[in-house]
Design a protein around this motif. Sequence first.
Motif, short mmCIF file in Angstrom:
data_model
loop_
_atom_site.label_atom_id
_atom_site.label_comp_id
_atom_site.label_asym_id
_atom_site.label_seq_id
_atom_site.Cartn_x
_atom_site.Cartn_y
_atom_site.Cartn_z
N GLU A 125 36.76 -51.76 1.46
CA GLU A 125 36.27 -50.60 1.17
C GLU A 125 36.53 -49.46 1.76
N TRP A 126 36.79 -49.47 2.85
CA TRP A 126 37.33 -48.00 3.80
C TRP A 126 38.55 -47.73 3.51
N LEU A 127 39.39 -48.49 2.75
CA LEU A 127 40.58 -48.07 2.23
C LEU A 127 40.61 -46.82 1.07
N GLN A 128 39.48 -46.90 0.51
CA GLN A 128 39.25 -45.99 -0.62
C GLN A 128 39.42 -44.38 -0.14
N TYR A 129 38.95 -44.25 1.16
CA TYR A 129 38.79 -42.80 1.81
C TYR A 129 40.25 -42.28 1.96
N PRO A 130 41.13 -43.11 2.67
CA PRO A 130 42.58 -42.43 2.83
C PRO A 130 43.23 -42.40 1.69
N MET A 131 43.17 -43.43 0.64
CA MET A 131 43.52 -43.25 -0.69
C MET A 131 43.30 -41.95 -1.40
N LEU A 132 41.91 -41.84 -1.55
CA LEU A 132 41.40 -40.69 -2.27
C LEU A 132 42.08 -39.44 -1.61
N PHE A 133 42.10 -39.15 -0.14
CA PHE A 133 42.78 -38.27 0.36
C PHE A 133 44.22 -37.89 -0.09
N LEU A 134 44.91 -38.89 -0.42
CA LEU A 134 46.10 -38.95 -1.14
C LEU A 134 46.15 -38.85 -2.45
N ASN A 135 45.45 -39.26 -3.17
CA ASN A 135 45.18 -39.64 -4.54
C ASN A 135 45.20 -38.02 -5.22
N ARG A 136 44.51 -37.31 -4.57
CA ARG A 136 43.90 -35.99 -5.14
C ARG A 136 44.84 -35.10 -5.26
N TRP A 137 46.32 -35.44 -4.65
CA TRP A 137 47.35 -34.31 -4.76
C TRP A 137 48.82 -34.92 -4.62
N ARG A 138 48.89 -36.30 -4.52
CA ARG A 138 50.32 -36.71 -4.21
C ARG A 138 51.02 -36.63 -5.73
N SER B 213 36.37 -52.44 -9.33
CA SER B 213 35.91 -51.81 -10.73
C SER B 213 36.44 -50.44 -10.70
N ASP B 214 36.64 -49.57 -9.40
CA ASP B 214 37.06 -48.41 -9.34
C ASP B 214 38.53 -48.31 -9.14
N HIS C 104 50.69 -47.75 -3.48
CA HIS C 104 50.68 -48.89 -4.31
C HIS C 104 50.36 -50.41 -3.57
N ALA C 105 50.79 -50.62 -2.31
CA ALA C 105 50.57 -51.66 -1.48
C ALA C 105 49.17 -51.51 -1.20
N ALA C 106 48.52 -50.48 -0.76
CA ALA C 106 47.05 -50.28 -0.49
C ALA C 106 46.34 -50.88 -1.68
N MET C 107 46.93 -50.59 -3.01
CA MET C 107 46.25 -50.73 -4.14
C MET C 107 45.69 -52.38 -4.38
N LEU C 108 46.67 -53.09 -3.65
CA LEU C 108 46.19 -54.62 -3.60
C LEU C 108 44.92 -54.86 -2.92
N TYR C 109 44.66 -54.01 -1.97
CA TYR C 109 43.34 -54.52 -0.82
C TYR C 109 42.31 -53.27 -0.85
N VAL C 110 42.31 -52.33 -1.67
CA VAL C 110 41.03 -51.51 -1.68
C VAL C 110 40.02 -52.00 -2.72
N ALA C 111 38.90 -51.76 -2.26
CA ALA C 111 37.60 -52.23 -3.14
C ALA C 111 36.66 -51.17 -3.03
#
Length: 401
Positions: free
Chosen positions: A45-58, A32-33, A22-29
């Motif tokens: 924008e690079w933050l979306q890749y580690p967040m996708l890595f977690l988002n798909r199963w957390r 719109s997504d 949720h902290a990363a949500m403040l900074y990810v671009a």
Amino acid sequence: MNRRHDIDALRALAFGLLILYHAAMLYVAPVSDWGFHLKSTHLAEWLQYPMLFLNRWRMELLFLISGLAVHFLRGKTGLPGLAWKRTVRLLLPLVFGMLVVIPIQPYVQGLAEHGIESGFLAFLPHYWTHGYRDYGLTWNHLWYLPYLWLYTMGLLALLPVFESAPGKRFCASMRQLRGTPLLLLPALPLFVIGFVLRHRFPETHALVGDWYAHALYATCFLYGYLLGTDTGLWSELARLRRFSLTLALSCFALYLFLDKFGPDLLGGKPPTLAQALIAKATIDGLRYLYCWTAIAAVLGWGHALLNRPFRWLPYAREAVYPWYVLHQSLLLLVAWWIMQMHLGPVMEPLLVVFGTIGGCALLHECVIRRTRWLRPLFGLDASPNHRGTSQALLRPADDIA
């Protein structure tokens, strides 16, 4: 019953990861997504890749662990008592959170969007009565609690079926999965759910009409109940942990590649209907195979490395629920203050994270756990457990999970 320190540890670590996410949500671009209640000026924008890595199963992992908790509790409590206990433990903090803790979030969002100008105490009556159209009563990040309550009540209603002779045979057959089938077959229902429902019913967390989310999370919740404490199945997950991790990483890499570059493989031509269906099935297949193999890897590595009585575990086990209720409101409040200081793209997120963690720790240690009437409002027993840490860890946590 053998102690399951690994499940308690995974639960604590998973909810700790939620703070970072949720902290990363403040900074990810792009925004719109990855929209959020508040956004920093330092977007990446690079933050979306580690967040996708977690988002798909957390979240799927958390619901699975919650299903495990029902399995543990069933051996100690009758169905009416279990239903009542889970209702109080889940819905009381939900109501309290919505009325008292959550209002900070729409208040901060309203300030950032210049939608409100009043002070917080003046804002509260408007929040409770929906005086502001966009900043009214909500459960925000606490959506997990009503969803978990719904699945728990549904499972309890079905337990007589699962505990009948045919039901026991079905559960036993599921627990006999070994090797590659254990890493492939549970992913199939997830794939069907995603392929059929994900685009028709995008996830909303609104409870009503959120059919894709319900089908996905309820299935993972059921997986947790079926997994239970079967020694052979847990040993197999631990044995397969390296293979499941390798398979999960491979699926994620290929999923990202096809999701990003798939249209280019057609040379810029519009896909035919058959090509579009094949592409969708392939990407969805990789997505949900990644989801399940990542969960299997987490469970397997956790069982191999975390099933021991860490000294920090009893305290972390109690702290998880209050921290979960508090963290997003504190995160947004701290971020709102710190963002106005313009401290830069390194110092700002560090202070936001440590400020959130510090706020959760102080409120839990100095206020919540020491105040008898507050404890149930944050999902804790009214009185602390005085039986000793060894007794507290005889089973996984039976509160939020």
